[in-house]
Design a protein around this motif. Sequence first.
Motif, mmCIF file in Angstrom:
data_model
loop_
_atom_site.group_PDB
_atom_site.id
_atom_site.type_symbol
_atom_site.label_atom_id
_atom_site.label_comp_id
_atom_site.label_asym_id
_atom_site.label_seq_id
_atom_site.Cartn_x
_atom_site.Cartn_y
_atom_site.Cartn_z
ATOM 1 N N VAL A 64 -64.744 -51.318 -29.435
ATOM 2 C CA VAL A 64 -64.437 -52.334 -28.427
ATOM 3 C C VAL A 64 -64.916 -53.703 -28.902
ATOM 4 O O VAL A 64 -64.199 -54.704 -28.786
ATOM 5 C CB VAL A 64 -65.077 -51.956 -27.071
ATOM 6 C CG1 VAL A 64 -65.015 -53.113 -26.091
ATOM 7 C CG2 VAL A 64 -64.389 -50.729 -26.495
ATOM 8 N N ARG A 65 -66.114 -53.760 -29.465
ATOM 9 C CA ARG A 65 -66.653 -55.039 -29.939
ATOM 10 C C ARG A 65 -65.803 -55.603 -31.073
ATOM 11 O O ARG A 65 -65.455 -56.793 -31.070
ATOM 12 C CB ARG A 65 -68.093 -54.853 -30.411
ATOM 13 C CG ARG A 65 -68.760 -56.135 -30.846
ATOM 14 C CD ARG A 65 -70.230 -55.950 -31.152
ATOM 15 N NE ARG A 65 -70.569 -54.703 -31.798
ATOM 16 C CZ ARG A 65 -70.543 -54.501 -33.109
ATOM 17 N NH1 ARG A 65 -70.197 -55.468 -33.912
ATOM 18 N NH2 ARG A 65 -70.884 -53.336 -33.620
ATOM 19 N N MET A 66 -65.427 -54.763 -32.033
ATOM 20 C CA MET A 66 -64.619 -55.235 -33.166
ATOM 21 C C MET A 66 -63.223 -55.659 -32.706
ATOM 22 O O MET A 66 -62.680 -56.648 -33.197
ATOM 23 C CB MET A 66 -64.505 -54.155 -34.241
ATOM 24 C CG MET A 66 -65.777 -53.918 -35.004
ATOM 25 S SD MET A 66 -66.423 -55.404 -35.794
ATOM 26 C CE MET A 66 -65.149 -55.781 -36.941
ATOM 27 N N ARG A 67 -62.631 -54.926 -31.760
ATOM 28 C CA ARG A 67 -61.301 -55.290 -31.265
ATOM 29 C C ARG A 67 -61.334 -56.648 -30.572
ATOM 30 O O ARG A 67 -60.437 -57.461 -30.734
ATOM 31 C CB ARG A 67 -60.782 -54.208 -30.332
ATOM 32 C CG ARG A 67 -59.348 -54.462 -29.888
ATOM 33 C CD ARG A 67 -58.797 -53.347 -29.070
ATOM 34 N NE ARG A 67 -59.661 -53.077 -27.946
ATOM 35 C CZ ARG A 67 -59.693 -51.931 -27.293
ATOM 36 N NH1 ARG A 67 -58.933 -50.946 -27.665
ATOM 37 N NH2 ARG A 67 -60.503 -51.758 -26.272
ATOM 38 N N ARG A 68 -62.394 -56.904 -29.807
ATOM 39 C CA ARG A 68 -62.503 -58.203 -29.140
ATOM 40 C C ARG A 68 -62.752 -59.325 -30.130
ATOM 41 O O ARG A 68 -62.314 -60.451 -29.903
ATOM 42 C CB ARG A 68 -63.615 -58.159 -28.096
ATOM 43 C CG ARG A 68 -63.187 -57.360 -26.900
ATOM 44 C CD ARG A 68 -64.086 -57.585 -25.722
ATOM 45 N NE ARG A 68 -63.578 -56.813 -24.589
ATOM 46 C CZ ARG A 68 -64.331 -56.240 -23.705
ATOM 47 N NH1 ARG A 68 -65.635 -56.344 -23.787
ATOM 48 N NH2 ARG A 68 -63.791 -55.572 -22.718
ATOM 49 N N GLU A 69 -63.482 -59.037 -31.216
ATOM 50 C CA GLU A 69 -63.699 -60.070 -32.231
ATOM 51 C C GLU A 69 -62.410 -60.372 -32.993
ATOM 52 O O GLU A 69 -62.093 -61.530 -33.248
ATOM 53 C CB GLU A 69 -64.786 -59.635 -33.220
ATOM 54 C CG GLU A 69 -66.182 -59.684 -32.659
ATOM 55 C CD GLU A 69 -67.211 -59.187 -33.652
ATOM 56 O OE1 GLU A 69 -66.873 -59.053 -34.850
ATOM 57 O OE2 GLU A 69 -68.349 -58.927 -33.239
#
Length: 113
Positions: A64-69
Amino acid sequence: MVVIFLTSVVVTLTSVWDSGQLYVYVIKMGGWKLEIGKMAMYVSFPVILFYFFNQPKYFEDWVVRMRRELYPPLDKMHKQEIEECIRRIHERKEKELFKDLEEEEEREMHKKL
């Protein structure tokens, strides 16, 4: 000092001259217990890392964090602009297809005459 490697067991030959005589000492390092311990560590280390880092909680948080970045959320105005652009492209393609279809029909009509 001479070191001889025999199937991952290190044997050290040490020779000492004392009063004209040569004394040779054989020192064995390790043994089967050390080999079993090393093999257990070689096998268990990757398994433990896999278990720890492949937890669903950590994996989901990371994804989730990487997708948002990488792909930040779009605002509504930007989304509407993209949809409008897609709609215009579709209309243009439909017009081109319709025009090609009409030309094909005209050719067919001229062939029949």
